[in-house]
Design a protein around this motif. Structure first.
Motif, PDB file in Angstrom:
ATOM      1  N   PRO A   1     -32.031  -3.621  23.569  1.00  0.00           N
ATOM      2  CA  PRO A   1     -32.575  -2.285  23.316  1.00  0.00           C
ATOM      3  C   PRO A   1     -31.967  -1.227  24.224  1.00  0.00           C
ATOM      4  N   LEU A   2     -31.665  -0.071  23.621  1.00  0.00           N
ATOM      5  CA  LEU A   2     -31.077   1.057  24.349  1.00  0.00           C
ATOM      6  C   LEU A   2     -32.015   2.248  24.208  1.00  0.00           C
ATOM      7  N   ILE A   3     -32.530   2.723  25.341  1.00  0.00           N
ATOM      8  CA  ILE A   3     -33.442   3.864  25.384  1.00  0.00           C
ATOM      9  C   ILE A   3     -32.734   5.030  26.051  1.00  0.00           C
TER      10      ILE A   3
ATOM     11  N   LEU B   1     -30.622   4.879  29.427  1.00  0.00           N
ATOM     12  CA  LEU B   1     -29.529   5.823  29.660  1.00  0.00           C
ATOM     13  C   LEU B   1     -30.111   7.201  29.924  1.00  0.00           C
ATOM     14  N   THR B   2     -29.693   7.817  31.034  1.00  0.00           N
ATOM     15  CA  THR B   2     -30.233   9.113  31.407  1.00  0.00           C
ATOM     16  C   THR B   2     -29.198   9.910  32.186  1.00  0.00           C
ATOM     17  N   GLY B   3     -29.456  11.198  32.306  1.00  0.00           N
ATOM     18  CA  GLY B   3     -28.657  12.038  33.192  1.00  0.00           C
ATOM     19  C   GLY B   3     -29.483  12.526  34.353  1.00  0.00           C
ATOM     20  N   GLY B   4     -30.688  11.958  34.492  1.00  0.00           N
ATOM     21  CA  GLY B   4     -31.612  12.420  35.511  1.00  0.00           C
ATOM     22  C   GLY B   4     -32.606  13.418  34.943  1.00  0.00           C
TER      23      GLY B   4
ATOM     24  N   CYS C   1     -29.217   5.134  19.787  1.00  0.00           N
ATOM     25  CA  CYS C   1     -30.240   4.581  20.668  1.00  0.00           C
ATOM     26  C   CYS C   1     -31.430   4.106  19.839  1.00  0.00           C
ATOM     27  N   ASP C   2     -32.126   3.120  20.356  1.00  0.00           N
ATOM     28  CA  ASP C   2     -33.279   2.577  19.641  1.00  0.00           C
ATOM     29  C   ASP C   2     -34.522   3.436  19.828  1.00  0.00           C
ATOM     30  N   GLN C   3     -34.613   4.101  20.956  1.00  0.00           N
ATOM     31  CA  GLN C   3     -35.693   5.038  21.216  1.00  0.00           C
ATOM     32  C   GLN C   3     -35.125   6.196  22.020  1.00  0.00           C
TER      33      GLN C   3
END
Length: 248
Positions: free
Chosen positions: A94-96, A53-56, A114-116
């Motif tokens: 897993p959610l990074i 998961l990111t916003g860039g 989140c896991d990491q």
């Protein structure tokens, strides 16, 4: 439907990117719905092994869209924002998170699930619930004191303290610090590859075991926070604080 959450699946790594850069990726009702749909689909898709998961490389998430909250506040625990929370908590893959720039409000509380969590030096974490006349959400009133101790949790939830990326790692809210957003994303992908190289059934069982011991307590907390949050949104105090920040 506009792609407010973009999806890229490559060799088992699903990258979900907040895609509202003109609003610093502030989350509105449509984004909560789309992200929830993507997570539900990922849960059921055997090809998905790890979720990033990111916003860039510039901005993670500026929190809730305040105008949307004023115009279309969540009315009950079935609203898209609370559905998303339940889906995140139920994930066994897993959610990074790769975080650059602002991570405000739910942009920070989401990281607790989140896991990491990898951050860049540009990261800025803040949970301004009290200044907005609101209250903590997404289990943060339970998870932050457990993770940081009461005093540090109070600095974040009561005093509206801002944490840099470096401080987030020092305090234990993130795992790794990287120089910029691009490096942060690259490192997150490498970490995903490490997780993908492991036996997948064992990995998911282990994640469930890590979460299960506190799952019921967390669900109760999220429910209580959510009901209070909905109630607070309708108070004169919160409405005045939100309106003061919303530009027509």
């Amino acid at each position: 439907m506009n792609e407010l959450i973009t999806r890229d699946l490559h060799q088992g790594l699903l990258t979900l990117t907040f895609n509202r850069p003109d609003k610093l990726n502030a989350l509105n009702t449509a984004m909560y719905t789309q992200l929830g749909d993507q997570l539900l689909a990922a849960t059921e898709d055997a090809e998905v092994e790890v979720i990033l998961l990111t916003g860039g490389p510039q901005c993670f998430c500026a929190g809730n869209d305040l105008k949307d909250f004023l115009d279309n506040p969540p009315s009950d625990m079935d609203s898209p924002v609370f559905r998303l929370m339940r889906l995140v908590m139920a994930l066994d893959k897993p959610l990074i998170a790769a975080v650059a720039g602002p991570a405000i409000g739910i942009g920070t509380t989401l990281l607790l699930h989140c896991d990491q969590v990898l951050v860049s030096r540009s990261a800025k974490l803040r949970m301004p619930f009290v200044p907005l006349g609101l209250c903590p959400e997404f289990g943060s009133s339970l998870l932050l004191p457990r993770l940081l101790g009461h005093a540090r949790a109070a600095r974040l939830l009561l005093c509206n303290e801002l944490l840099t990326g470096e401080q987030a790692v020092e305090w234990g809210l993130a795992n790794e610090l990287h120089e910029d957003g691009e490096q942060c994303l690259a490192a997150a992908r490498k970490l995903a590859e490490r997780l993908q190289a492991l036996p997948q059934d064992a990995l998911r069982i282990s994640k469930r075991l890590l979460k299960d011991a506190h799952r019921q307590e967390l669900e109760v907390t999220v429910q209580r926070e959510g009901l209070l949050f909905i109630e607070r949104l309708h108070t004169p105090e919160a409405k005045a604080a939100l309106r003061a920040l919303v530009k027509d």
